[in-house]
Design a protein around this motif. Structure first.
Motif, PDB file in Angstrom:
ATOM      1  N   TRP A 162      -5.955  -4.825   5.428  1.00  0.00           N
ATOM      2  CA  TRP A 162      -5.904  -3.421   5.837  1.00  0.00           C
ATOM      3  C   TRP A 162      -4.500  -2.885   5.603  1.00  0.00           C
ATOM      4  O   TRP A 162      -3.510  -3.529   5.934  1.00  0.00           O
ATOM      5  N   ASP A 163      -4.438  -1.729   5.013  1.00  0.00           N
ATOM      6  CA  ASP A 163      -3.160  -1.074   4.749  1.00  0.00           C
ATOM      7  C   ASP A 163      -2.753  -0.275   5.993  1.00  0.00           C
ATOM      8  O   ASP A 163      -3.497   0.618   6.433  1.00  0.00           O
ATOM      9  N   ILE A 164      -1.609  -0.599   6.576  1.00  0.00           N
ATOM     10  CA  ILE A 164      -1.183   0.032   7.835  1.00  0.00           C
ATOM     11  C   ILE A 164      -0.961   1.536   7.652  1.00  0.00           C
ATOM     12  O   ILE A 164      -1.399   2.357   8.477  1.00  0.00           O
ATOM     13  N   TYR A 165      -0.272   1.910   6.546  1.00  0.00           N
ATOM     14  CA  TYR A 165       0.003   3.339   6.320  1.00  0.00           C
ATOM     15  C   TYR A 165      -1.308   4.124   6.229  1.00  0.00           C
ATOM     16  O   TYR A 165      -1.468   5.177   6.864  1.00  0.00           O
ATOM     17  N   ALA A 166      -2.272   3.603   5.417  1.00  0.00           N
ATOM     18  CA  ALA A 166      -3.543   4.308   5.244  1.00  0.00           C
ATOM     19  C   ALA A 166      -4.316   4.371   6.560  1.00  0.00           C
ATOM     20  O   ALA A 166      -5.013   5.357   6.836  1.00  0.00           O
ATOM     21  N   SER A 167      -4.193   3.338   7.383  1.00  0.00           N
ATOM     22  CA  SER A 167      -4.864   3.348   8.680  1.00  0.00           C
ATOM     23  C   SER A 167      -4.286   4.411   9.594  1.00  0.00           C
ATOM     24  O   SER A 167      -5.003   4.993  10.420  1.00  0.00           O
ATOM     25  N   LYS A 191      -3.429  -0.437  -4.508  1.00  0.00           N
ATOM     26  CA  LYS A 191      -3.639  -1.865  -4.793  1.00  0.00           C
ATOM     27  C   LYS A 191      -5.101  -2.270  -4.523  1.00  0.00           C
ATOM     28  O   LYS A 191      -5.629  -3.166  -5.172  1.00  0.00           O
ATOM     29  N   GLU A 192      -5.756  -1.606  -3.568  1.00  0.00           N
ATOM     30  CA  GLU A 192      -7.165  -1.910  -3.315  1.00  0.00           C
ATOM     31  C   GLU A 192      -8.052  -1.281  -4.380  1.00  0.00           C
ATOM     32  O   GLU A 192      -9.106  -1.835  -4.726  1.00  0.00           O
ATOM     33  N   ILE A 193      -7.636  -0.138  -4.897  1.00  0.00           N
ATOM     34  CA  ILE A 193      -8.382   0.473  -6.009  1.00  0.00           C
ATOM     35  C   ILE A 193      -8.285  -0.415  -7.243  1.00  0.00           C
ATOM     36  O   ILE A 193      -9.256  -0.577  -7.987  1.00  0.00           O
ATOM     37  N   GLU A 194      -7.120  -1.049  -7.417  1.00  0.00           N
ATOM     38  CA  GLU A 194      -6.920  -1.907  -8.585  1.00  0.00           C
ATOM     39  C   GLU A 194      -7.736  -3.198  -8.514  1.00  0.00           C
ATOM     40  O   GLU A 194      -7.883  -3.885  -9.515  1.00  0.00           O
ATOM     41  N   SER A 217      -2.138  11.001  -3.837  1.00  0.00           N
ATOM     42  CA  SER A 217      -1.671  11.578  -2.567  1.00  0.00           C
ATOM     43  C   SER A 217      -0.255  11.132  -2.253  1.00  0.00           C
ATOM     44  O   SER A 217       0.464  11.781  -1.513  1.00  0.00           O
ATOM     45  N   SER A 218       0.152   9.972  -2.805  1.00  0.00           N
ATOM     46  CA  SER A 218       1.534   9.487  -2.659  1.00  0.00           C
ATOM     47  C   SER A 218       1.753   8.439  -3.730  1.00  0.00           C
ATOM     48  O   SER A 218       0.869   8.170  -4.545  1.00  0.00           O
ATOM     49  N   ASP A 219       2.935   7.829  -3.717  1.00  0.00           N
ATOM     50  CA  ASP A 219       3.233   6.813  -4.737  1.00  0.00           C
ATOM     51  C   ASP A 219       2.301   5.618  -4.625  1.00  0.00           C
ATOM     52  O   ASP A 219       2.026   4.952  -5.624  1.00  0.00           O
ATOM     53  N   GLU A 220       1.817   5.329  -3.417  1.00  0.00           N
ATOM     54  CA  GLU A 220       1.027   4.120  -3.217  1.00  0.00           C
ATOM     55  C   GLU A 220      -0.397   4.384  -2.754  1.00  0.00           C
ATOM     56  O   GLU A 220      -1.166   3.446  -2.559  1.00  0.00           O
ATOM     57  N   HIS A 221      -0.752   5.661  -2.580  1.00  0.00           N
ATOM     58  CA  HIS A 221      -2.076   5.973  -2.047  1.00  0.00           C
ATOM     59  C   HIS A 221      -2.744   7.107  -2.822  1.00  0.00           C
ATOM     60  O   HIS A 221      -2.069   7.932  -3.436  1.00  0.00           O
ATOM     61  N   MET A 222      -4.080   7.118  -2.761  1.00  0.00           N
ATOM     62  CA  MET A 222      -4.847   8.149  -3.448  1.00  0.00           C
ATOM     63  C   MET A 222      -5.962   8.631  -2.520  1.00  0.00           C
ATOM     64  O   MET A 222      -6.331   7.948  -1.558  1.00  0.00           O
ATOM     65  N   ASN A 223      -6.502   9.794  -2.839  1.00  0.00           N
ATOM     66  CA  ASN A 223      -7.628  10.345  -2.085  1.00  0.00           C
ATOM     67  C   ASN A 223      -8.873  10.352  -2.964  1.00  0.00           C
ATOM     68  O   ASN A 223      -8.790  10.487  -4.184  1.00  0.00           O
ATOM     69  N   ILE A 224     -10.040  10.219  -2.313  1.00  0.00           N
ATOM     70  CA  ILE A 224     -11.300  10.247  -3.041  1.00  0.00           C
ATOM     71  C   ILE A 224     -11.631  11.669  -3.471  1.00  0.00           C
ATOM     72  O   ILE A 224     -11.356  12.631  -2.743  1.00  0.00           O
ATOM     73  N   ALA A 225     -12.191  11.824  -4.666  1.00  0.00           N
ATOM     74  CA  ALA A 225     -12.568  13.151  -5.156  1.00  0.00           C
ATOM     75  C   ALA A 225     -13.777  13.667  -4.382  1.00  0.00           C
ATOM     76  O   ALA A 225     -14.577  12.886  -3.856  1.00  0.00           O
ATOM     77  N   GLN A 233     -17.311   4.015  -2.345  1.00  0.00           N
ATOM     78  CA  GLN A 233     -17.639   4.637  -1.063  1.00  0.00           C
ATOM     79  C   GLN A 233     -17.121   3.792   0.107  1.00  0.00           C
ATOM     80  O   GLN A 233     -16.641   4.323   1.105  1.00  0.00           O
ATOM     81  N   GLU A 234     -17.217   2.481  -0.027  1.00  0.00           N
ATOM     82  CA  GLU A 234     -16.705   1.587   1.027  1.00  0.00           C
ATOM     83  C   GLU A 234     -15.200   1.760   1.202  1.00  0.00           C
ATOM     84  O   GLU A 234     -14.695   1.739   2.322  1.00  0.00           O
ATOM     85  N   LEU A 235     -14.477   1.931   0.084  1.00  0.00           N
ATOM     86  CA  LEU A 235     -13.029   2.172   0.172  1.00  0.00           C
ATOM     87  C   LEU A 235     -12.743   3.484   0.888  1.00  0.00           C
ATOM     88  O   LEU A 235     -11.844   3.572   1.732  1.00  0.00           O
ATOM     89  N   ALA A 236     -13.520   4.500   0.533  1.00  0.00           N
ATOM     90  CA  ALA A 236     -13.329   5.810   1.160  1.00  0.00           C
ATOM     91  C   ALA A 236     -13.632   5.739   2.654  1.00  0.00           C
ATOM     92  O   ALA A 236     -12.887   6.284   3.482  1.00  0.00           O
TER      93      ALA A 236
END
Length: 861
Positions: free
Chosen positions: A482-487, A495-498, A518-526, A810-813
Motif C-alpha cells: 500500500w502506498d502511504i501517500y495515495a492512502s 509503480k503499481e500501474i507499471e 497527478s504528480s511525479d509518482e501518482h496518476m488518476n484514473i480517466a 478498476q481494482e487499482l482505482a
C-alpha cells in the motif's frame, strides 16, 4: 456406449458389488477376470483367423495334444472350450465357482514352457481369493456370475488406437486406487504424472529405432505402458520396444503382467521379475544356464515411482556396483537407493525419471553425500516440483528427478510446477496444459520467470549442494503493498500501474488514455467506462485484428484434418500436430498464453478423439447409428437397467434437432416455455391470495393452502359460470382468480399432453433423421460438434484478456478511491449524526448523564 461411458458403468456397478471387500483387494478379482476374458477371447480369435469353425472351437480339448501344442506355440497357453469365458456365460444357471477353480488350475498347467515367465502364477491372487467372494459355494457362484456379466461387454480386440480394454483397465485401477486410501500409493502412479514422465522420456528417445525401458517398482505397470505408448508415437514399429519390470508384491506383480499382455505387447518383448529390487538386483540368469543367460540389463530409459522413504538394509552393500560410486542411502530412507539402482541401469545415452519426496533435495548425512556426488559427476539433469496432494493416499508434495549418465551441459534445470493444477475431488490434478508447459520447459531448457531456471554447478556448490527448489525458483506471489501517500491523499502509484507492464508493452498508447498525471509518482484514473475505453482504443483494436488474423483459416485446417481424413488420420499423433499449429499461430501475438489455447484444444480433443476412435474402428456408418439409451431405475426394490428412447452413437440428438429439425424443435420448446410460464402464473395467483380470500376459497385449496385442487377448481368454476359470463367477475376478485386458475389448469393439462406427444414424435423423427443422414449432412454435423466449439473458445481468449485488464485497472482505482481525508470526513459526519440522535433520547438522570458524557467524547457541546 463409448469407452468412457462403459468404464464408468463397470466401475459404478463393481463398487456396489464388492460389498464389504476392500477396494484394494477387490481390484484383484475384477481385473483378474477381465484378463481371463482377454485370454479366452484371444484364443478364439486366433482359431477363427486360422479358419476354425464354431464346431472346431467347441471341440477344443486338453485330450487333443496336437491342437494344444499348436495353440500353445502361437499364443503361449491353451484354454479348453469348457473353460472359455464365453462358455461360462452360456452355462447360465449351471455355472458354478468350481468351473472357475478348474479353469484356473488347467491354465497354470497348460502354459507353454517358453512363456512361463509371462504367465506362470498370474492367476494365483484370483485363485486364492475366490473364497472371499462369499461364505459358501452358492454365494461365491452368485458373486462371480454378477461379475462376469458386468465385464462381458468389454471388447477385447484392440484396433488402431481404439484401446477400449486398456482404457477400462486403467480407469478401474485409477478408481480403485482413489478408493483404497494409503494402500493406493503402493501400486499406482496417477495418469497425469505418468504422462508427464512419458513426454520427457519420449522426447529424449524420439530418434531411436529400438528401445528398452525398465520399471524396477512397476506396480500396476501403467507407468511403463504410458512411457511405451508415448515413445511409440515417434516410431514406425512399436514392436521394437522391449519392456522390463520388477515388482515386490505378488498380487501387484500379477497386475503388471496382465496390463502389459492386454496392451497387445508381444510376450517376447516382456520380461518381468517378482523380487526385491534393492536386495536382488536385476542381473538376470536362468538357474540352469547362469552364464549363457546372464543379462546385466542396461536400458534406454528407467522410470519409477518407488515407495517413499522406505526402510531398507544397507549393510554389506558397500561393494554393490549400484552404490559404490556414490554412497549408501540411510537405513530409514531408501529413496536414494532406488535412484542409484535406476541410474546404474541406464545406458550412457539413456535417461531416467523417478518420483521422490522433497526431502531428497535437502536432507543431510548420507543423502547429502550422495547428492553431492551426483552433482559433481554431472548426473542430475532436471528437478520438477509437483503440486501437493497429487498422489492417492498421501498429501505430501513430491518431485520428479531426471538423471542421465552423460550430459553435455553442467547446470541443473529446476522447475517449480507446484502451482499448476486443478482440484478434482479431494486431489489436485495436472491438466494437459500443465504437463505440456513442464515438458516443454525440460526439452527447450529455457528460463521462465517464477517457473523454471537453469542453475549452475557453482551456485549449487555455494548452497552446499542443497537443491531445495525455493532457493532457486521463487514462484510465490508478492504480498500486496500500500502506498502511504495515495492512502492519505488519493491517486494511483505509478509503480503499481507499471506492474501491468505486459499490457502497456502490447498497447503502448493505452496507458496515457486510461490514466492522467497527478504528480511525479501518482496518476488518476480517466473518467468513463473502462471496458469501452480499453476495447475502443486503436492499439487494442489492432491486437484483436492480429489475433483474428492469426486464426484465419484454422477452421479450414481442422476440417481437412478431422473430417476429410477422419478414417485414416493417426489419432495418437493428431493432437500434437494441431497443438504445434496453435503455438505457431500465436507466436507473434502478445499477451495470449499459448498453453491456455492448448488446454482448450485438449478439452475438445477428449471428445473428438473418442468419436474418431469409433469411426476408425466401426467405419463411417457409425455416424448414422443410434443406440438404446439405457438408464438405471428401481423396480421392486432392485436397480435394473431399462431403455428410455435412443441416443446417437456419435451424433447427438440435440445437435440434429438444432441443425436439421429446427422448426419442430422450436415449436416444442415454445410449448415447454409456455408451460413454465403457466406454472409461474399459477403461483402468482396463489401468492396473491389474502387470508380472507383463502378462507373464501377453502374448498378448492389443499389443507395448508399451498396449492389448488384441480378437480375442485373445475367443479367450482362450472358452478360460477352457470348462467353467467366470466367477464362479470372482476379479475382481482376471489371468483376472478378462481376462474383464471381454472383456465391455467386446463391449459397446463393440454400443454403437458401436447408436449409429451410432440416430444415423442420429435425423438422418433430425430432417430430416423440420423439413420438416413446424407454424407454431407454428417460432415456438417461433425463440423458443428468438433470444430465450432473449439473455434468459439479460441475466439474468447482475447476477450478474457481485455476483461482481465479492465478488472485490474478498476481494482487499482478502487484501492485508493477512499483517502484518509474521506474516512475522517465520514467519521465526523457519523459522529455528528449520532450526537444529534442523543439529544432525542430520554431516560433517568443517570442515563442522561452517561449520554452527555458520550456526546462530549463525540465532540458535541
Amino acid at each position: 456406449m463409448n469407452k468412457q461411458q462403459l468404464a464408468a458403468k463397470i466401475w459404478e456397478s463393481a463398487n456396489k458389488m464388492r460389498s464389504k471387500i476392500e477396494a484394494n483387494e477387490y481390484k484383484d478379482y475384477i481385473l483378474g477376470f477381465i484378463f481371463y476374458k482377454y485370454l479366452s477371447d484371444k484364443e478364439v480369435r486366433f482359431m477363427q483367423n486360422k479358419g476354425a469353425t464354431v464346431e472346431d472351437i467347441k471341440n477344443l480339448s486338453e485330450e487333443d495334444a496336437e491342437t494344444v501344442k499348436y495353440i500353445q506355440g502361437n499364443i503361449g497357453y491353451f484354454i479348453a472350450y469348457k473353460d472359455l469365458f464365453s462358455t461360462w456365460l452360456s452355462m447360465g444357471k449351471d455355472f458354478d465357482v468350481s468351473n472357475v477353480r478348474d479353469a484356473l488350475s488347467a491354465f497354470s498347467r497348460l502354459i507353454d514352457s517358453n512363456y512361463k515367465k509371462v504367465f506362470d502364477g498370474i492367476f494365483e491372487t484370483l485363485q486364492t481369493g475366490l473364497s472371499k467372494l462369499g461364505e459358501n459355494a452358492a454365494s461365491q457362484t452368485k458373486a462371480i456370475s454378477d461379475l462376469i456379466q458386468l465385464i462381458k461387454d468389454i471388447p477385447m480386440d484392440s484396433k488402431q488406437d481404439y484401446d477400449v480394454l486398456g482404457f477400462i483397465y486403467e480407469y478401474l485401477i485409477s478408481n480403485f486406487a482413489a478408493n483404497a486410501g494409503k494402500k493406493a500409493g503402493e501400486f499406482y502412479t496417477p495418469h497425469e504424472v505418468s504422462l508427464l514422465m512419458s513426454e520427457i522420456v519420449a522426447n529424449h528417445l524420439k530418434d531411436r529405432n529400438e528401445i528398452q525401458i525398465y520399471d524396477p517398482t512397476s506396480g500396476s505397470g501403467s507407468l511403463l505402458i504410458n512411457i511405451g505408448h508415448c515413445v511409440a508415437k515417434h516410431m514406425d514399429d512399436d514392436d521394437n520396444i522391449k519392456y522390463y519390470a520388477q515388482e515386490l508384491k505378488q498380487n501387484t506383480y500379477n497386475l503388471t503382467r496382465m496390463n502389459l499382455v492386454m496392451r497387445g505387447i508381444l510376450p517376447s518383448n516382456i520380461t518381468t521379475r517378482n523380487g526385491d529390487t534393492l536386495e536382488d538386483d536385476w542381473p538376470y540368469f536362468e538357474d540352469g544356464d547362469p552364464v549363457g543367460t546372464y543379462n546385466p540389463l542396461y536400458v534406454d530409459a528407467v522410470v519409477s515411482n518407488p515407495p517413499y522413504s522406505q526402510n531398507w538394509d544397507p549393510e554389506g552393500k558397500e561393494t554393490d556396483p549400484r552404490y559404490a560410486r556414490f554412497g549408501l542411502a540411510p537405513k530409514g530412507k531408501a529413496d536414494y537407493a532406488f535412484l542409484l539402482h535406476d541410474l546404474y541401469h541406464i545406458k550412457p545415452d539413456g535417461i531416467m525419471t523417478i518420483v521422490l519426496p522433497h526431502g531428497v533435495l535437502f536432507r543431510g548425512g548420507e543423502e547429502g553425500t550422495i547428492r553431492k556426488n551426483l552433482i559433481e559427476n554431472n548426473h542430475i539433469d532436471t528437478i520438477i516440483g509437483l503440486p501437493a496432494n497429487i498422489f492417492f493416499g498421501t498429501g505430501i508434495p513430491t518431485i520428479i528427478m531426471v538423471l542421465k549418465q552423460k550430459r553435455q551441459n553442467t547446470d541443473v534445470l529446476i522447475i517449480d510446477a507446484s502451482k499448476g493444477f486443478i482440484k478434482v475431488g479431494k486431489n489436485n490434478q495436472l491438466q494437459a496444459s500443465d504437463i505440456k508447459r513442464i515438458s516443454d520447459a525440460v526439452s527447450k531448457r529455457k528460463d521462465v520467470a517464477k517457473f523454471a531456471r537453469k542453475v549452475s554447478r557453482e551456485e549449487i556448490r555455494s548452497n552446499e549442494y542443497n537443491l531445495n527448489i525455493p532457493r532457486y525458483v521463487d514462484s510465490s506471489e508478492a504480498p500486496e503493498s500500500w502506498d502511504i501517500y495515495a492512502s492519505m491523499f488519493g491517486g494511483i502509484p505509478k509503480k503499481e500501474i507499471e506492474e501491468l507492464s505486459a499490457y502497456w508493452q502490447a498497447f503502448p498508447g493505452l496507458k496515457t488514455v486510461l490514466f492522467n498525471e497527478s504528480s511525479d509518482e501518482h496518476m488518476n484514473i480517466a473518467e468513463g467506462n473502462l471496458k469501452d475505453i480499453i476495447n475502443n482504443h486503436s492499439d487494442v483494436v489492432s491486437f484483436k485484428e492480429l489475433y483474428k488474423k492469426a486464426f484465419t483459416g484454422f477452421d479450414t485446417i481442422l476440417y481437412s484434418h478431422l473430417i476429410d481424413e477422419m478414417e485414416t488420420l493417426n489419432i495418437s499423433r493428431e493432437e500434437a500436430i494441431l497443438s504445434d499449429e496453435i503455438f505457431n499461430r500465436l507466436e507473434s501475438v502478445p499477451l495470449v498464453d499459448e498453453y491456455k489455447a492448448y488446454q482448450l484444444l485438449d478439452n475438445e480433443w477428449n471428445k473428438i478423439g473418442v468419436d474418431l476412435e469409433m469411426i476408425q474402428t466401426e467405419g463411417f456408418k457409425a455416424t448414422k447409428q443410434v443406440d438404446p439409451n439405457l438408464v438405471v431405475k428401481k423396480k421392486k426394490g432392485k436397480e435394473v437397467e431399462v431403455q428410455e428412447g435412443w441416443q446417437g452413437r456419435i451424433i447427438p440428438f440435440e445437435l440434429v434437432q438444432d441443425m436439421l429439425l429446427h422448426e419442430e424443435a422450436a415449436a416444442l420448446k415454445e410449448k415447454e416455455e409456455r408451460l413454465i410460464q403457466v406454472t409461474s402464473e399459477q403461483q402468482e395467483i396463489l401468492d396473491s391470495l389474502t387470508e380472507d380470500e383463502k378462507e373464501e376459497l377453502t374448498d378448492v385449496l389443499n389443507d395448508d393452502n399451498t396449492a389448488f385442487l384441480t378437480s375442485s377448481v373445475t367443479k367450482a368454476s362450472k358452478e360460477l359460470l352457470k348462467g353467467h359470463d366470466s367477464v362479470e367477475y372482476a379479475k382481482d376478485s376471489p371468483e376472478g382468480k378462481l376462474l383464471t386458475m381454472n383456465d391455467l389448469l386446463d391449459e397446463e393439462k393440454e400443454l403437458k399432453k401436447s408436449i409429451k406427444t410432440d416430444s415423442a414424435k420429435l425423438h422418433s423423427l430425430t432417430k430416423d433423421t440420423i439413420e438416413n443422414l446424407t454424407n454431407e449432412e454428417v460432415y456438417a454435423l461433425l463440423e458443428k460438434k468438433w470444430i465450432s466449439p473449439l473455434m468459439e473458445e479460441l475466439h474468447q481468449l482475447p476477450i478474457a484478456i481485455l476483461d482481465n485488464l479492465a478488472v485490474k485497472v478498476q481494482e487499482l482505482a478502487d484501492k485508493y478511491a477512499s483517502t484518509l481525508s474521506d474516512v475522517e470526513k465520514e467519521i465526523l459526519e457519523t459522529e455528528a449524526t449520532l450526537s444529534s440522535m442523543i439529544d432525542q433520547l430520554t431516560g433517568s438522570d443517570s442515563d442522561i448523564e452517561g449520554l452527555m458524557k458520550l456526546k462530549t467524547l463525540l465532540g458535541g457541546e
